[in-house]
Design a protein around this motif. Structure first.
Motif, PDB file in Angstrom:
ATOM      1  N   THR A1303     -19.332  -8.761 -26.154  1.00 59.32           N
ATOM      2  CA  THR A1303     -18.681  -9.759 -25.292  1.00 59.32           C
ATOM      3  C   THR A1303     -18.465 -11.065 -26.057  1.00 59.32           C
ATOM      4  O   THR A1303     -17.425 -11.708 -25.915  1.00 59.32           O
ATOM      5  CB  THR A1303     -19.526 -10.026 -24.017  1.00 59.32           C
ATOM      6  N   GLN A1304     -19.418 -11.415 -26.943  1.00 57.15           N
ATOM      7  CA  GLN A1304     -19.234 -12.642 -27.727  1.00 57.15           C
ATOM      8  C   GLN A1304     -18.082 -12.499 -28.712  1.00 57.15           C
ATOM      9  O   GLN A1304     -17.272 -13.408 -28.865  1.00 57.15           O
ATOM     10  CB  GLN A1304     -20.524 -12.994 -28.477  1.00 57.15           C
ATOM     11  N   SER A1305     -17.993 -11.331 -29.363  1.00 53.86           N
ATOM     12  CA  SER A1305     -16.884 -11.114 -30.321  1.00 53.86           C
ATOM     13  C   SER A1305     -15.555 -11.223 -29.583  1.00 53.86           C
ATOM     14  O   SER A1305     -14.606 -11.847 -30.064  1.00 53.86           O
ATOM     15  CB  SER A1305     -16.955  -9.726 -30.963  1.00 53.86           C
ATOM     16  N   PHE A1306     -15.490 -10.603 -28.397  1.00 52.07           N
ATOM     17  CA  PHE A1306     -14.250 -10.613 -27.612  1.00 52.07           C
ATOM     18  C   PHE A1306     -13.862 -12.063 -27.281  1.00 52.07           C
ATOM     19  O   PHE A1306     -12.725 -12.483 -27.474  1.00 52.07           O
ATOM     20  CB  PHE A1306     -14.469  -9.797 -26.335  1.00 52.07           C
ATOM     21  N   SER A1307     -14.843 -12.834 -26.818  1.00 52.90           N
ATOM     22  CA  SER A1307     -14.555 -14.232 -26.455  1.00 52.90           C
ATOM     23  C   SER A1307     -14.068 -15.016 -27.666  1.00 52.90           C
ATOM     24  O   SER A1307     -13.101 -15.764 -27.586  1.00 52.90           O
ATOM     25  CB  SER A1307     -15.804 -14.925 -25.912  1.00 52.90           C
ATOM     26  N   LYS A1308     -14.759 -14.836 -28.816  1.00 57.65           N
ATOM     27  CA  LYS A1308     -14.391 -15.606 -30.006  1.00 57.65           C
ATOM     28  C   LYS A1308     -13.004 -15.216 -30.500  1.00 57.65           C
ATOM     29  O   LYS A1308     -12.198 -16.076 -30.855  1.00 57.65           O
ATOM     30  CB  LYS A1308     -15.420 -15.360 -31.115  1.00 57.65           C
ATOM     31  N   LEU A1309     -12.737 -13.910 -30.530  1.00 53.42           N
ATOM     32  CA  LEU A1309     -11.453 -13.447 -31.086  1.00 53.42           C
ATOM     33  C   LEU A1309     -10.271 -13.961 -30.296  1.00 53.42           C
ATOM     34  O   LEU A1309      -9.239 -14.320 -30.857  1.00 53.42           O
ATOM     35  CB  LEU A1309     -11.413 -11.907 -31.115  1.00 53.42           C
ATOM     36  N   PHE A1310     -10.423 -13.955 -28.961  1.00 55.65           N
ATOM     37  CA  PHE A1310      -9.258 -14.288 -28.141  1.00 55.65           C
ATOM     38  C   PHE A1310      -9.292 -15.734 -27.633  1.00 55.65           C
ATOM     39  O   PHE A1310      -8.519 -16.110 -26.765  1.00 55.65           O
ATOM     40  CB  PHE A1310      -9.112 -13.270 -27.001  1.00 55.65           C
ATOM     41  N   LYS A1311     -10.208 -16.538 -28.242  1.00 56.24           N
ATOM     42  CA  LYS A1311     -10.267 -17.951 -27.890  1.00 56.24           C
ATOM     43  C   LYS A1311      -8.923 -18.622 -28.229  1.00 56.24           C
ATOM     44  O   LYS A1311      -8.422 -19.467 -27.501  1.00 56.24           O
ATOM     45  CB  LYS A1311     -11.407 -18.606 -28.679  1.00 56.24           C
ATOM     46  N   ASP A1312      -8.347 -18.179 -29.378  1.00 52.45           N
ATOM     47  CA  ASP A1312      -7.067 -18.758 -29.816  1.00 52.45           C
ATOM     48  C   ASP A1312      -5.947 -18.507 -28.816  1.00 52.45           C
ATOM     49  O   ASP A1312      -4.929 -19.185 -28.839  1.00 52.45           O
ATOM     50  CB  ASP A1312      -6.643 -18.152 -31.165  1.00 52.45           C
ATOM     51  N   LEU A1313      -6.112 -17.464 -27.982  1.00 59.70           N
ATOM     52  CA  LEU A1313      -5.057 -17.178 -27.003  1.00 59.70           C
ATOM     53  C   LEU A1313      -5.353 -17.895 -25.680  1.00 59.70           C
ATOM     54  O   LEU A1313      -4.761 -17.566 -24.642  1.00 59.70           O
ATOM     55  CB  LEU A1313      -4.957 -15.667 -26.761  1.00 59.70           C
ATOM     56  N   GLY A1314      -6.307 -18.810 -25.724  1.00 60.28           N
ATOM     57  CA  GLY A1314      -6.585 -19.601 -24.529  1.00 60.28           C
ATOM     58  C   GLY A1314      -7.698 -19.054 -23.653  1.00 60.28           C
ATOM     59  O   GLY A1314      -7.975 -19.599 -22.587  1.00 60.28           O
ATOM     60  N   LEU A1315      -8.364 -17.964 -24.074  1.00 62.60           N
ATOM     61  CA  LEU A1315      -9.425 -17.382 -23.234  1.00 62.60           C
ATOM     62  C   LEU A1315     -10.628 -18.330 -23.212  1.00 62.60           C
ATOM     63  O   LEU A1315     -11.135 -18.725 -24.261  1.00 62.60           O
ATOM     64  CB  LEU A1315      -9.849 -16.016 -23.785  1.00 62.60           C
ATOM     65  N   SER A1316     -11.074 -18.682 -22.008  1.00 55.33           N
ATOM     66  CA  SER A1316     -12.215 -19.591 -21.897  1.00 55.33           C
ATOM     67  C   SER A1316     -13.499 -18.861 -22.290  1.00 55.33           C
ATOM     68  O   SER A1316     -13.681 -17.686 -21.959  1.00 55.33           O
ATOM     69  CB  SER A1316     -12.310 -20.080 -20.455  1.00 55.33           C
ATOM     70  N   ALA A1317     -14.383 -19.560 -22.986  1.00 59.40           N
ATOM     71  CA  ALA A1317     -15.642 -18.948 -23.430  1.00 59.40           C
ATOM     72  C   ALA A1317     -16.497 -18.557 -22.228  1.00 59.40           C
ATOM     73  O   ALA A1317     -17.330 -17.660 -22.301  1.00 59.40           O
ATOM     74  CB  ALA A1317     -16.401 -19.932 -24.312  1.00 59.40           C
ATOM     75  N   ARG A1318     -16.295 -19.229 -21.079  1.00 60.73           N
ATOM     76  CA  ARG A1318     -17.127 -18.958 -19.894  1.00 60.73           C
ATOM     77  C   ARG A1318     -16.602 -17.788 -19.076  1.00 60.73           C
ATOM     78  O   ARG A1318     -17.258 -17.360 -18.133  1.00 60.73           O
ATOM     79  CB  ARG A1318     -17.153 -20.210 -19.010  1.00 60.73           C
ATOM     80  N   ALA A1319     -15.386 -17.289 -19.423  1.00 55.85           N
ATOM     81  CA  ALA A1319     -14.742 -16.303 -18.544  1.00 55.85           C
ATOM     82  C   ALA A1319     -15.449 -14.941 -18.559  1.00 55.85           C
ATOM     83  O   ALA A1319     -15.556 -14.273 -17.541  1.00 55.85           O
ATOM     84  CB  ALA A1319     -13.284 -16.133 -18.940  1.00 55.85           C
ATOM     85  N   VAL A1320     -15.951 -14.533 -19.751  1.00 52.96           N
ATOM     86  CA  VAL A1320     -16.434 -13.144 -19.870  1.00 52.96           C
ATOM     87  C   VAL A1320     -17.852 -13.017 -19.322  1.00 52.96           C
ATOM     88  O   VAL A1320     -18.738 -13.785 -19.686  1.00 52.96           O
ATOM     89  CB  VAL A1320     -16.397 -12.686 -21.341  1.00 52.96           C
ATOM     90  N   SER A1321     -18.066 -12.028 -18.445  1.00 54.65           N
ATOM     91  CA  SER A1321     -19.412 -11.795 -17.915  1.00 54.65           C
ATOM     92  C   SER A1321     -19.544 -10.309 -17.613  1.00 54.65           C
ATOM     93  O   SER A1321     -18.610  -9.532 -17.832  1.00 54.65           O
ATOM     94  CB  SER A1321     -19.613 -12.613 -16.645  1.00 54.65           C
ATOM     95  N   THR A1322     -20.711  -9.902 -17.102  1.00 53.90           N
ATOM     96  CA  THR A1322     -20.922  -8.466 -16.857  1.00 53.90           C
ATOM     97  C   THR A1322     -21.398  -8.244 -15.426  1.00 53.90           C
ATOM     98  O   THR A1322     -21.850  -9.167 -14.757  1.00 53.90           O
ATOM     99  CB  THR A1322     -21.998  -7.898 -17.801  1.00 53.90           C
ATOM    100  N   ALA A1323     -21.284  -6.997 -15.023  1.00 57.07           N
ATOM    101  CA  ALA A1323     -21.820  -6.591 -13.716  1.00 57.07           C
ATOM    102  C   ALA A1323     -22.920  -5.583 -13.985  1.00 57.07           C
ATOM    103  O   ALA A1323     -23.044  -5.068 -15.094  1.00 57.07           O
ATOM    104  CB  ALA A1323     -20.715  -5.957 -12.901  1.00 57.07           C
ATOM    105  N   PHE A1324     -23.722  -5.278 -12.966  1.00 56.44           N
ATOM    106  CA  PHE A1324     -24.721  -4.233 -13.143  1.00 56.44           C
ATOM    107  C   PHE A1324     -24.846  -3.434 -11.858  1.00 56.44           C
ATOM    108  O   PHE A1324     -24.905  -3.988 -10.764  1.00 56.44           O
ATOM    109  CB  PHE A1324     -26.078  -4.849 -13.513  1.00 56.44           C
ATOM    110  N   GLY A1325     -24.800  -2.116 -12.010  1.00 55.90           N
ATOM    111  CA  GLY A1325     -25.002  -1.236 -10.866  1.00 55.90           C
ATOM    112  C   GLY A1325     -25.806  -0.040 -11.336  1.00 55.90           C
ATOM    113  O   GLY A1325     -26.069   0.124 -12.514  1.00 55.90           O
ATOM    114  N   SER A1326     -26.219   0.794 -10.378  1.00 58.04           N
ATOM    115  CA  SER A1326     -26.960   1.998 -10.772  1.00 58.04           C
ATOM    116  C   SER A1326     -26.581   3.095  -9.791  1.00 58.04           C
ATOM    117  O   SER A1326     -25.731   2.898  -8.927  1.00 58.04           O
ATOM    118  CB  SER A1326     -28.458   1.726 -10.704  1.00 58.04           C
ATOM    119  N   ARG A1327     -27.201   4.241  -9.904  1.00 58.25           N
ATOM    120  CA  ARG A1327     -26.864   5.330  -8.980  1.00 58.25           C
ATOM    121  C   ARG A1327     -27.283   4.991  -7.540  1.00 58.25           C
ATOM    122  O   ARG A1327     -26.583   5.301  -6.591  1.00 58.25           O
ATOM    123  CB  ARG A1327     -27.563   6.631  -9.411  1.00 58.25           C
TER     124      ARG A1327
END
Length: 1583
Positions: A1303-1327
């Motif tokens: 997720t950090q690599s994704f944020s850093k790579l696409f920062k130049d395209l205007g992606l906010s560093a705070r935008a990326v997060s995760t969810a968690f679920g289970s069976r």
């Protein structure tokens, strides 16, 4: 496959039929592999064209498939695996006698005896499995690089070879030896004679020559790669000769295209389930049996993980030998005599001889054939040196700005074959008072050690190089003709010193020859153990004194003749052959290395012809002369008064000297003239044996115990002659010198008389400093020894020599090794040379190429580990090599009592070479550690040699009850670890209650109130909306499906219906169609049309387990289900009713079903977990509506919103977002099937930009695709107008620990395209609960903590600072959803845990699933997982167990209500954890380390099998790099996780199965591995 040169299609039909019949017989097991090959070869003999250059008498020649044997393969061209040039060379050699020089008979006996001991408990090592196509010989590009050193001068190994002993020859042919062979003989090498390679001693009559057909069968057998199986060494060796060896049925190698289902075909052609004795599991069993043998010392108690000590500290053995002698007294050399006519400086001697003895010969050089080329007289030497001195000082540059001044350093770059040019340059520099720095000629930009030579030139401040015209022409040039800039070198100016370019000095010019003083005269280079090249400065007075001391010690007389075989640029070759010889007007005949290679007897002939009095040689030259002497009858060595053996200090030189004397005593060689000596770059000559008187007894030898040596003490060996070391003395120390022995490490404390230490010398005739490196100089050249009390013994500084030894009786000096060859393992010392000699004594003839073996140590897990790397002969077979490796292990274990960590064989001529052809150890070690060695065979033995592992953890039974633990936590001020999402709130409006109670009603309501509102837009790979659906359209389509179901399905309410659709709107319509009809939908991922065999069985299994009454699908999928291909995998006759929903009649159902209560079942959610379990959970109407409401609140979803979804819609939260959420909240969903990204990577991101999406949901696999595929193209995407600044939240939907790095690599790579560093997060679920956390819009940003990995393994959480060693970053899994409550529980006691404690995550919420759908009647599981209670605390709440480990930490951040925020951190699934050594490991942590180990590891996965850790790594590079990964993977797992890897499997990219959520299917991988279905490139079984 077509055999070499035989086009099967062109054969007559009857021959083709016979071949086919043979193939059938082989496949059905009616004929053995050997019989098959013989019969087949017989059939094909008339049709095989003559193979050029294949000598059929050598059954070992392996031709790689598909290459013709071109007579002159270029290094780049992929030629046959044995370059035919070297093959011709080999056939012309005498038998194999030249190979005998890699022997030492004293040692060979010991090795044979040691191996014989092991015969009783013979280790049946599992042989590595290698893909034959990859490594027929597995050299680089299938071609052995040209041999630049046809018989290398390997300082490390060739020194210690001697005649082969009869003992070895007999034991080689002992029946036991053949029995071992029979077990290891491969199914592909079928000829008996191939077991004896042509290089072996012919002690017994060889088997009868075989008829051509059978030999051809050999060659064909080797080319039949596809169907042959790597040899299987799966039974332990029988003890008696006659017993039959039962091998398990070899599993036929499956070709890549074949299916990889969970079935495997055994040799008898019948299909079975995974057989117990498949090759892999047999080998693992064998490995286990081998590892069960007690090997390591008993371990002391386990250290607590809190203490810093991880490592088992070996307890000192009370029986260790200790030194008992008195403290050594410094040894004084004889006084240096004063001779009246000794010159005041060396240049003065040259001036004297040049003018008074101008005609006297100074130097004779030989041409390549060994004939004299020219003789340089003293007159010529003097006049040319003068010219050069004059030119250097006056003709370079201008008068006002000379290029060079006295005291400047100048590099001398001359090849060995041109000694005269070197002499002139050296003396010219001395006369000009500039300082010569002789170096080797650089051959290429990437020369081994070129950077280090650059370091030397830099530290000496060299900017000018002298060279000859011929040499300059040979240097590599840039395209415009300039000499290239060598790697690491300073900028150089090149000056040619051929006579025609020199200027005659003017009459009035005279060189300045001062009396010798302490100014530097010349600099000699030396390489340290680490590979650094330093310059040892020798002052003018040292140079002169050294020449005087050598003259006195060797008793040189004016006008003698000396034959020099050594390199005249450094060491003995220079001190005797260039300096002392000129001082004494000696005639030197130099025999360059190239001449020795062409004619090994040349130096003996020169001695004979010139009646030379002194010869200067190395052990290697003694060997070569001995091997070649049969051709020479008439050479006499009677004129020699001194045969100086330059490397006589090497422990293995003794056998060389003996063997040489043995052969040449009859040629007039006197025993007393052999004079070994000891030298060091720092102290110059340390000691030399003076020639004895005629008939005087020869000096005695020391026979030392190896065990004693390893503890640094001298003990005469009495009991076990196998582990004895015989050393010869190197005479007395030099005249005028003082010598002590000090401890090699720590302060220079004097040793005791029976202790081995480093020799230190104080003398005027030694080096003075490392030029330009004052710090290192002080530690080496200014050492003052101290006594036992630590007080200095005097004022005089000593120099360390780097030699380890002791002083024997009569002040004789004995050397047992060098500091740079010292390997310290578990506190014991081993000498690299000793280990090389042991390895060489293990019948290397068949395996090792020219005796080239390197030994070094690497630090792994807090200790040194020994690595041996040898070059493998091009014609060595797999089994021979493996046999050799296993025997070397045994020999070194027996003789040196030390375990080897790694043994590697590399293709011939691929180890980096020193300038004289030896092995460049430092570069080899560097290549090993960086994964650039490219071995073709490797064996690691971490289990046997890593003895400092901590004791496995014993789990303590918990006597304290959970309640008291909780009270303890509360007393300690810790709160119970629980967290709650915000309130769901009460729904006020009656209308809304009705609307939201059932999703089917919600859709009807939307179709009435807002019929034209677009709910769904489906995009194709071009980003075009191929299908849209409004509320009304979706409702109508659902009605049509309902009508069809009622009409054709014959279904009852509550029946299960499987929905088999590609991701799209049809799937959504079918889902609501089922709800309208009152049946239970089950969404199933459709089978992959290109891979039915692997994907269809899962579909079948879900259909069977869910007891589906009917299947809804599309026409193309219906055709696939009924196709012939499908019939190959499953029974297609028993499918339930299949209804295709592509063209439905326009009908409305009579009524729409409404469930009586909200607790009724709405749908089944089936998913295969990463551990391979198929589980279906029941979702009620109430659960899905509260889940949708919870998501709506968390993400603020309203009808005016647009979200983009790039997920698989078949289970979990992905299904909820795709099918349910929009209908509930009314927002528009843009659907992007993840498969479309494979054909158009930017599709998802460009959709976000084009539609200005604020919220998007994706999976890890989508994020990884974008990161890897688009990471380098951000500039191009920006130019196309892609802008991601609109994205407010991008949530990754997953059921695992957040992948922070991704997720950090994704944020850093696409920062130049205007992606906010705070935008990326995760969810968690289970069976048990599909959505527990989801980072919405309201909560604080996800926080990151660092936990200590050691504590995690003990099921504890210890928070550490960022960057702490062994720390693991964990990211919060998103904010807890409204209505959800989470608590952390001890899975054993079921009591709640405190804040920041690791435990199982339990959850309670109105949207938890209501239970499993039949896990085969496991009712207890149901209650345990879905309706379980805490053992105390809250007795009435029912919890669901997620099966995941995690912890809750209260952060400093505030949530929406203003309270402190509780963050949930998921560590990993309990089912996936590996229990090893009593500790709990998460596979992802080990995999992260493995993937970091080498740039070629694309992906990795780990699992356990019978307590062994198996690591599977995908290789993204070329196959020759496969074996580089084995040691690196083993090292990194040992270093970072303190685990020993049992099996390393290297596979092609894409072999590790990954599901649609991007999770690794480790259990599938394990099953495929054990069923031999991976087609691995290489499988290494670590010992």
């Amino acid at each position: 496959m077509a055999d070499r040169g035989v086009d099967l299609s062109a054969l007559p039909k009857e021959v083709r039929d016979q071949v086919a019949e043979l193939d059938l017989e082989l496949s059905e097991g009616d004929i053995t592999q050997k019989g098959y090959e013989k019969k087949r070869a017989k059939l094909l003999v008339p049709y095989v064209p003559h193979l050029p250059n294949v000598d059929l008498s050598l059954p070992d020649v392996q031709l790689s498939p598909g290459h013709s044997a071109d007579p002159s393969p270029s290094p780049e061209a992929p030629g046959p695996s044995t370059s035919s040039a070297s093959r011709h060379h080999r056939t012309h050699r005498s038998g194999g006698a030249r190979d005998d020089r890699y022997r030492s008979d004293i040692h060979t006996e010991a090795v044979q005896a040691a191996l014989a001991k092991h015969k009783e408990e013979k280790m049946a090592l599992p042989m590595p499995t290698k893909r034959r196509s990859a490594f027929v010989q597995s050299p680089i590009d299938n071609c052995t690089p040209p041999d630049t050193s046809s018989a290398s001068e390997d300082d490390g190994s060739l020194r210690r070879k001697a005649a082969l002993s009869a003992v070895l020859a007999q034991s080689l042919q002992s029946p036991d030896y053949w029995i071992n062979r029979s077990v290891q003989s491969s199914s592909t090498s079928s000829s008996a004679s191939s077991t004896l390679s042509h290089g072996e001693p012919k002690a017994q009559p060889l088997p009868q020559p075989q008829p051509a057909a059978s030999l051809l069968a050999d060659i064909l057998a080797i080319t039949r790669v596809e169907n042959s199986v790597p040899p299987d060494v799966t039974s332990s060796t029988p003890q008696e000769r006659g017993s039959r060896v039962d091998l398990p049925p070899a599993v036929r190698g499956m070709s890549r295209g074949q299916s990889r289902s969970s079935m495997i075909e055994t040799a008898d052609g019948k299909r079975k389930g995974v057989p117990v004795n498949s090759r892999v599991s047999t080998k693992i069993q064998q490995l286990l049996n081998t590892l069960k043998r007690p090997k390591r010392p008993p371990l002391s108690e386990f250290f607590l993980d809190d203490s810093e000590e991880i490592v088992e500290v070996p307890q000192p053995d009370p029986n260790t030998p200790k030194p008992e002698g008195r403290q050594i007294i410094p040894v004084k050399g004889e006084p240096l005599g004063v001779v009246s006519n000794w010159p005041p400086a060396l240049q003065a001697a040259l001036a004297r001889w040049g003018s008074t003895q101008a005609k006297s010969p100074a130097l004779t050089a030989l041409d390549i054939t060994g004939k004299p080329l020219y003789t340089l007289t003293y007159g010529k030497l003097w006049s040319r040196s003068l010219k050069l001195a004059y030119t250097l000082l006056n003709k370079l540059g201008t008068k006002t700005e000379p290029v060079i001044q006295p005291g400047d350093r100048v590099a001398l770059v001359y090849p060995n074959s041109d000694p005269a040019m070197f002499w002139v340059a050296f003396y010219g520099c001395l006369l000009a008072e500039v300082i010569p720095v002789p170096i080797e000629v650089p051959l290429s930009r990437q020369d081994a050690g070129s950077q280090q030579i650059g370091f030397l030139l830099g530290s000496c401040g060299v900017s000018l190089a002298l060279t000859s015209e011929v040499c300059l022409k040979g240097l590599p040039k840039t395209p415009n003709g300039e000499i290239i800039q060598f790697k690491g070198w300073p900028r150089m100016k090149w000056v040619v010193t051929d006579t025609k370019y020199l200027t005659k000095p003017s009459k009035d010019w005279q060189p300045h020859i001062p009396t010798a003083n302490t100014d530097t005269a010349y600099i000699e280079y030396k390489a340290s153990k680490e590979g650094t090249v330093m310059g040892v400065a020798v002052s003018k007075i040292s140079m002169l004194t050294h020449c005087q001391a050598l003259t006195q010690a060797c008793n040189y007389c004016e006008g003698e003749t000396l034959v020099n075989v050594l390199d005249c640029k450094k060491d003995m070759g220079m001190w005797h052959g260039v300096l002392t010889s000129v001082m004494n007007r000696i005639h030197t005949i130099t025999v360059p290395y190239a001449v020795m290679k062409a004619c090994p007897m040349s130096w003996v002939q020169r001695v004979h012809i010139h009646k030379a009095r002194v010869a200067l040689v190395k052990c290697r030259d003694l060997h070569w002369a001995m091997m070649a002497h049969k051709d020479q009858r008439d050479s006499s060595l009677s004129s020699i008064r001194m045969l100086i053996v330059a490397d006589g200090a090497n422990p293995w030189s003794v056998s060389s000297c003996d063997a040489f004397l043995n052969v040449f005593q009859s040629h007039g060689l006197k025993p007393e003239v052999i004079c070994p000596c000891a030298t060091s770059p720092e102290a110059l000559t340390v000691a030399i044996r003076r020639p004895g008187a005629r008939g005087a007894p020869l000096p005695a030898r020391a026979i030392l115990s190896m065990g004693g040596l390893s503890h640094g003490v001298i003990r005469v060996n009495t009991e076990d002659k196998n582990s004895a070391l015989t050393v010869q003395d190197v005479g007395h120390i030099m005249p005028g010198a003082l010598m002590c022995i000090v401890k090699p490490d720590g302060p220079p404390q004097l040793c005791k008389t029976d202790e081995i230490g480093e020799i230190v010398i104080s003398s005027r005739a030694g080096g003075t400093m490392y030029y330009g490196l004052p710090g290192v100089t002080k530690n080496t050249f200014e050492v003052i020894p101290v006594n036992q009390a630590g007080a200095p013994i005097g004022e005089i500084p000593f120099s360390r020599t780097g030699l380890l030894g002791f002083v024997g009786p009569g002040s004789l000096v004995f050397v047992v090794g060098k500091i740079e060859g010292l390997l310290m393992v578990s506190g014991r010392r081993h000498n690299a040379d000793d280990l090389v000699a042991t390895a060489l004594a293990v019948e290397p003839v068949k395996t090792v190429y020219r005796g080239r073996i390197a030994v070094f140590s690497v630090t792994v897990f807090f200790d040194e580990r020994i690595v041996i790397v040898a070059e493998q002969r091009p014609d060595a077979s797999e089994e021979d090599s493996f046999q050799w490796m296993s025997r070397v292990l045994q020999a070194i274990d027996s003789i040196h009592q030390v375990g080897l960590y790694c043994l590697a064989l590399v293709p011939a001529n691929t180890l980096p070479k020193t300038p004289l052809g030896g092995i460049h150890i430092c570069e080899t070690k560097q290549n090993f550690l960086e994964g650039n060695l490219h071995p073709c065979n490797i064996l690691l033995c971490p289990h046997t040699c890593v003895t400092n592992m901590p004791k496995p953890r014993q789990k303590q039974t918990v006597d304290v009850g959970p309640a008291s633990m909780l009270v303890g936590n509360l007393v300690a001020g810790k709160r119970v670890a629980q967290a709650t999402g915000r309130e769901l709130g009460v729904v006020e409006d009656q209308d809304l209650i009705r609307k939201h109670q059932f999703l089917s009603e919600a859709l009807q309501w939307r179709a009435q109130t807002d019929p034209d509102h677009v709910l769904y837009v489906l995009l194709n790979s071009k980003g075009v909306a191929v299908c849209t659906s409004t509320c009304a359209q979706l409702h109508k389509r659902a009605e049509k499906i309902t009508a069809t179901l009622m009409e054709r399905g014959g279904l009852n309410t509550g029946d299960n219906v499987v929905l088999l659709y590609p991701p799209g709107i049809d799937l959504i319509a079918a889902f609501y169609g089922c709800l309208y009809a009152g049946v239970i939908p089950v969404t199933v991922r459709p089978p992959h049309p290109q891979n039915l065999a692997a994907t269809l069985p899962t579909v079948r299994m879900i259909i069977d387990v869910s007891k589906a009454a009917c299947i809804l699908t599309t026409q193309p999928l219906m055709r696939i289900l009924r196709s012939r291909e499908a019939a190959a995998s499953v029974n297609i006759k028993t499918w339930p009713t299949i209804i295709d929903t592509d063209d439905l009649p326009r009908k409305r159902p009579p009524n729409i079903y409404k469930p009586p209560t909200a607790e009724m079942l709405a749908y089944l959610d089936f998913s295969v977990s990463t551990t391979g379990m198929l589980t279906g959970v029941k979702m009620s109407h109430a659960a899905i509506s509260t889940l949708c409401r919870s998501i709506k609140l968390q993400c603020e979803l309203y009808s005016s919103r647009q979200i983009a979804i790039c997920l698989d819609p078949y289970c979990g939260l992905g299904f909820v977002l795709w099918c349910l959420s929009s209908v509930y909240s009314g927002h528009q969903s843009i659907l992007i099937p993840p498969l479309e990204l494979e054909s158009s990577l930017p599709l998802w991101l460009s959709t976000l930009s084009q539609y200005k999406i604020r919220d998007t949901f994706c999976s890890y696999s989508v994020m990884e695709l974008c990161t890897k595929g688009l990471g380098t193209q951000t500039e191009m995407l920006k130019a196309r107008g892609l802008n991601l600044s609109c994205v407010r939240s991008c949530v990754v939907i997953a059921e695992e620990r957040p992948r922070l790095i991704l997720t950090q690599s994704f944020s850093k790579l696409f920062k130049d395209l205007g992606l906010s560093a705070r935008a990326v997060s995760t969810a968690f679920g289970s069976r048990v609960n599909l959505a527990i956390c989801l980072q919405g819009t309201a909560g604080p940003d996800p926080s990151t903590v660092y936990v200590d990995m050691k504590s995690l393994r003990h099921d504890r959480v210890r928070l550490v600072e960022r960057g702490a060693p062994q720390s693991l970053p964990l990211m919060e899994s998103g904010t807890i959803l409204p209505g959800v409550r989470v608590i952390i529980v001890n899975p054993e006691t079921r009591g709640p845990l405190g804040d920041s404690h690791l435990g199982e995550i339990w959850v309670t919420s109105p949207h938890s699933a209501s239970g499993y759908y039949t896990i085969y009647g496991e009712e207890s599981l149901q209650a345990d997982h879905f309706n379980t209670k805490l053992s105390f605390g809250e007795p009435h709440t029912l919890w669901a167990r997620t099966g995941y480990l995690g912890f809750i930490k209260r952060t400093e951040l505030l949530d929406a209500s203003g309270d402190r925020h509780d963050a949930l951190f998921v560590v990993g699934s309990l089912d996936e954890t590996l229990e090893l050594r009593g500790l709990r490991y998460h596979p992802i942590d080990i995999e992260t380390s493995v993937s970091r180990a080498h740039r070629c590891i694309a992906e990795s996965a780990v699992f356990t099998w019978t307590n062994l850790l198996v690591v599977v790594a995908e290789l993204s590079g070329s196959e020759q790099e496969a074996l580089d990964l084995v040691p690196l993977v083993t090292n990194v797992v040992l270093e970072e996780h303190h685990l020993i890897v049992g099996v390393v499997v290297i596979v092609d990219p894409g072999v590790i199965p990954i599901n649609s959520r991007g999770e690794k299917q480790r259990m599938h991988l394990r099953d495929s591995f054990l069923a031999d279905q991976l087609d691995p490139i290489y499988v290494a079984y670590n010992m």
